[in-house]
Motif scaffolding. Structure first.
Motif, PDB file in Angstrom:
ATOM      1  N   ASN A  48      44.638  25.668  52.527  1.00  0.00           N
ATOM      2  CA  ASN A  48      44.209  25.823  51.140  1.00  0.00           C
ATOM      3  C   ASN A  48      43.970  24.447  50.528  1.00  0.00           C
ATOM      4  O   ASN A  48      43.826  23.468  51.240  1.00  0.00           O
ATOM      5  CB  ASN A  48      45.238  26.641  50.356  1.00  0.00           C
ATOM      6  CG  ASN A  48      46.639  26.066  50.458  1.00  0.00           C
ATOM      7  OD1 ASN A  48      46.819  24.885  50.719  1.00  0.00           O
ATOM      8  ND2 ASN A  48      47.637  26.910  50.261  1.00  0.00           N
ATOM      9  N   GLU A  49      43.958  24.375  49.215  1.00  0.00           N
ATOM     10  CA  GLU A  49      43.667  23.099  48.558  1.00  0.00           C
ATOM     11  C   GLU A  49      44.819  22.106  48.624  1.00  0.00           C
ATOM     12  O   GLU A  49      44.649  20.926  48.348  1.00  0.00           O
ATOM     13  CB  GLU A  49      43.251  23.320  47.099  1.00  0.00           C
ATOM     14  CG  GLU A  49      44.333  23.844  46.187  1.00  0.00           C
ATOM     15  CD  GLU A  49      44.559  25.354  46.258  1.00  0.00           C
ATOM     16  OE1 GLU A  49      45.561  25.811  45.699  1.00  0.00           O
ATOM     17  OE2 GLU A  49      43.754  26.068  46.873  1.00  0.00           O
ATOM     18  N   ASP A  50      46.014  22.559  49.001  1.00  0.00           N
ATOM     19  CA  ASP A  50      47.153  21.660  49.135  1.00  0.00           C
ATOM     20  C   ASP A  50      46.963  20.719  50.321  1.00  0.00           C
ATOM     21  O   ASP A  50      46.384  21.094  51.334  1.00  0.00           O
ATOM     22  CB  ASP A  50      48.450  22.439  49.361  1.00  0.00           C
ATOM     23  CG  ASP A  50      48.887  23.235  48.144  1.00  0.00           C
ATOM     24  OD1 ASP A  50      48.575  22.809  47.016  1.00  0.00           O
ATOM     25  OD2 ASP A  50      49.535  24.277  48.331  1.00  0.00           O
ATOM     26  N   LEU A  51      47.472  19.504  50.193  1.00  0.00           N
ATOM     27  CA  LEU A  51      47.454  18.570  51.318  1.00  0.00           C
ATOM     28  C   LEU A  51      48.673  18.783  52.203  1.00  0.00           C
ATOM     29  O   LEU A  51      48.596  18.655  53.425  1.00  0.00           O
ATOM     30  CB  LEU A  51      47.399  17.132  50.818  1.00  0.00           C
ATOM     31  CG  LEU A  51      46.131  16.739  50.064  1.00  0.00           C
ATOM     32  CD1 LEU A  51      46.247  15.320  49.527  1.00  0.00           C
ATOM     33  CD2 LEU A  51      44.916  16.876  50.957  1.00  0.00           C
ATOM     34  N   GLY A  52      49.795  19.097  51.588  1.00  0.00           N
ATOM     35  CA  GLY A  52      51.010  19.339  52.338  1.00  0.00           C
ATOM     36  C   GLY A  52      52.153  19.652  51.408  1.00  0.00           C
ATOM     37  O   GLY A  52      52.078  19.396  50.207  1.00  0.00           O
ATOM     38  N   TYR A  53      53.179  20.238  51.979  1.00  0.00           N
ATOM     39  CA  TYR A  53      54.392  20.502  51.213  1.00  0.00           C
ATOM     40  C   TYR A  53      55.524  20.772  52.191  1.00  0.00           C
ATOM     41  O   TYR A  53      55.298  20.912  53.399  1.00  0.00           O
ATOM     42  CB  TYR A  53      54.221  21.672  50.235  1.00  0.00           C
ATOM     43  CG  TYR A  53      53.913  23.006  50.872  1.00  0.00           C
ATOM     44  CD1 TYR A  53      54.934  23.891  51.204  1.00  0.00           C
ATOM     45  CD2 TYR A  53      52.603  23.387  51.140  1.00  0.00           C
ATOM     46  CE1 TYR A  53      54.659  25.116  51.781  1.00  0.00           C
ATOM     47  CE2 TYR A  53      52.313  24.602  51.714  1.00  0.00           C
ATOM     48  CZ  TYR A  53      53.343  25.474  52.036  1.00  0.00           C
ATOM     49  OH  TYR A  53      53.066  26.679  52.617  1.00  0.00           O
ATOM     50  N   THR A  54      56.722  20.855  51.673  1.00  0.00           N
ATOM     51  CA  THR A  54      57.883  21.167  52.494  1.00  0.00           C
ATOM     52  C   THR A  54      58.872  21.955  51.668  1.00  0.00           C
ATOM     53  O   THR A  54      58.828  21.947  50.433  1.00  0.00           O
ATOM     54  CB  THR A  54      58.531  19.884  53.053  1.00  0.00           C
ATOM     55  OG1 THR A  54      59.479  20.234  54.047  1.00  0.00           O
ATOM     56  CG2 THR A  54      59.211  19.072  51.973  1.00  0.00           C
ATOM     57  N   ARG A  55      59.724  22.635  52.354  1.00  0.00           N
ATOM     58  CA  ARG A  55      60.873  23.294  51.732  1.00  0.00           C
ATOM     59  C   ARG A  55      62.104  22.643  52.354  1.00  0.00           C
ATOM     60  O   ARG A  55      62.273  22.678  53.568  1.00  0.00           O
ATOM     61  CB  ARG A  55      60.840  24.791  52.005  1.00  0.00           C
ATOM     62  CG  ARG A  55      59.645  25.455  51.353  1.00  0.00           C
ATOM     63  CD  ARG A  55      59.669  26.960  51.553  1.00  0.00           C
ATOM     64  NE  ARG A  55      58.543  27.566  50.880  1.00  0.00           N
ATOM     65  CZ  ARG A  55      57.469  28.054  51.511  1.00  0.00           C
ATOM     66  NH1 ARG A  55      57.391  28.032  52.823  1.00  0.00           N
ATOM     67  NH2 ARG A  55      56.483  28.574  50.829  1.00  0.00           N
ATOM     68  N   LEU A  56      62.921  22.063  51.529  1.00  0.00           N
ATOM     69  CA  LEU A  56      64.010  21.233  52.037  1.00  0.00           C
ATOM     70  C   LEU A  56      65.101  22.011  52.754  1.00  0.00           C
ATOM     71  O   LEU A  56      65.923  21.416  53.444  1.00  0.00           O
ATOM     72  CB  LEU A  56      64.591  20.394  50.899  1.00  0.00           C
ATOM     73  CG  LEU A  56      63.610  19.368  50.319  1.00  0.00           C
ATOM     74  CD1 LEU A  56      64.206  18.697  49.091  1.00  0.00           C
ATOM     75  CD2 LEU A  56      63.217  18.351  51.365  1.00  0.00           C
ATOM     76  N   GLU A  57      65.100  23.336  52.624  1.00  0.00           N
ATOM     77  CA  GLU A  57      66.090  24.130  53.353  1.00  0.00           C
ATOM     78  C   GLU A  57      65.587  24.547  54.735  1.00  0.00           C
ATOM     79  O   GLU A  57      66.306  25.185  55.493  1.00  0.00           O
ATOM     80  CB  GLU A  57      66.496  25.359  52.540  1.00  0.00           C
ATOM     81  CG  GLU A  57      65.395  26.378  52.322  1.00  0.00           C
ATOM     82  CD  GLU A  57      64.453  26.048  51.159  1.00  0.00           C
ATOM     83  OE1 GLU A  57      63.493  26.810  50.967  1.00  0.00           O
ATOM     84  OE2 GLU A  57      64.663  25.039  50.468  1.00  0.00           O
TER      85      GLU A  57
END
Length: 169
Positions: free
Chosen positions: A59-68
């Motif tokens: 999608n339009e996001d470059l990246g992300y994370t969920r810290l759990e």
């Protein structure tokens, strides 16, 4: 192939993918993505001491994370589109997301993230956290800094040029 590389809709991508013929060019691009993700898995182990997986997003996001989770989410689109410095950009996206796990993961940190989100300040905290982790990563390795600079240039070219303060709040 152009529609696949340029569209923003995941459902459109999923509909197009079965229609494409396998080509040498496509195989080469996918191999490059796999190589960079493999590099990222090794880097994640080195930086965090944990085994992570990397999931492609489209999608339009470059990246992300969920810290759990021991997983990061990164777009491969710079490589698939043949963008300039695509390898450095994707590596920097991976590096950036691992930076969150190195510098912003833990029980105390999770309480801060939760409080910020509850107060509507999550995006603002993320902006400050991004600067914090990138400054620390640059101090670890000069090549990290070079990659992160290329990512900043890429992100600037591929994002809104103006952002209202209320969007951060």
């Amino acid at each position: 192939e152009k529609m696949l590389a340029r569209c923003l809709s995941d459902s459109v991508r999923e509909a197009i993918l079965p229609l494409l013929k396998r080509t040498v060019s496509r195989s080469r691009k996918l191999r490059r993505v796999a190589e960079e993700f493999a590099w990222g898995i090794r880097l994640g182990r080195e930086l965090t001491g944990r085994l992570f997986s990397i999931e492609m997003i489209g999608n339009e996001d470059l990246g992300y994370t969920r810290l759990e989770e021991n997983k990061i989410y990164v777009t491969p689109l710079p490589i698939l589109r043949g963008e300039r410095h695509a390898k450095d950009v994707v590596q920097a996206l991976i590096l950036h997301e691992f930076g969150h796990h190195v510098y912003h993961r833990g029980e105390e940190e999770q309480a801060i993230w939760s409080a910020a989100h509850d107060q509507g300040l999550g995006r603002l905290l993320n902006l400050v956290a991004d600067e914090h982790l990138e400054r620390n990563l640059r101090a670890l390795d000069v090549t990290f800094g070079d990659r992160l600079k290329r990512l900043a240039a890429y992100a600037f070219q591929h994002s809104k040029k103006e952002l209202f303060v209320l969007e951060l709040l």
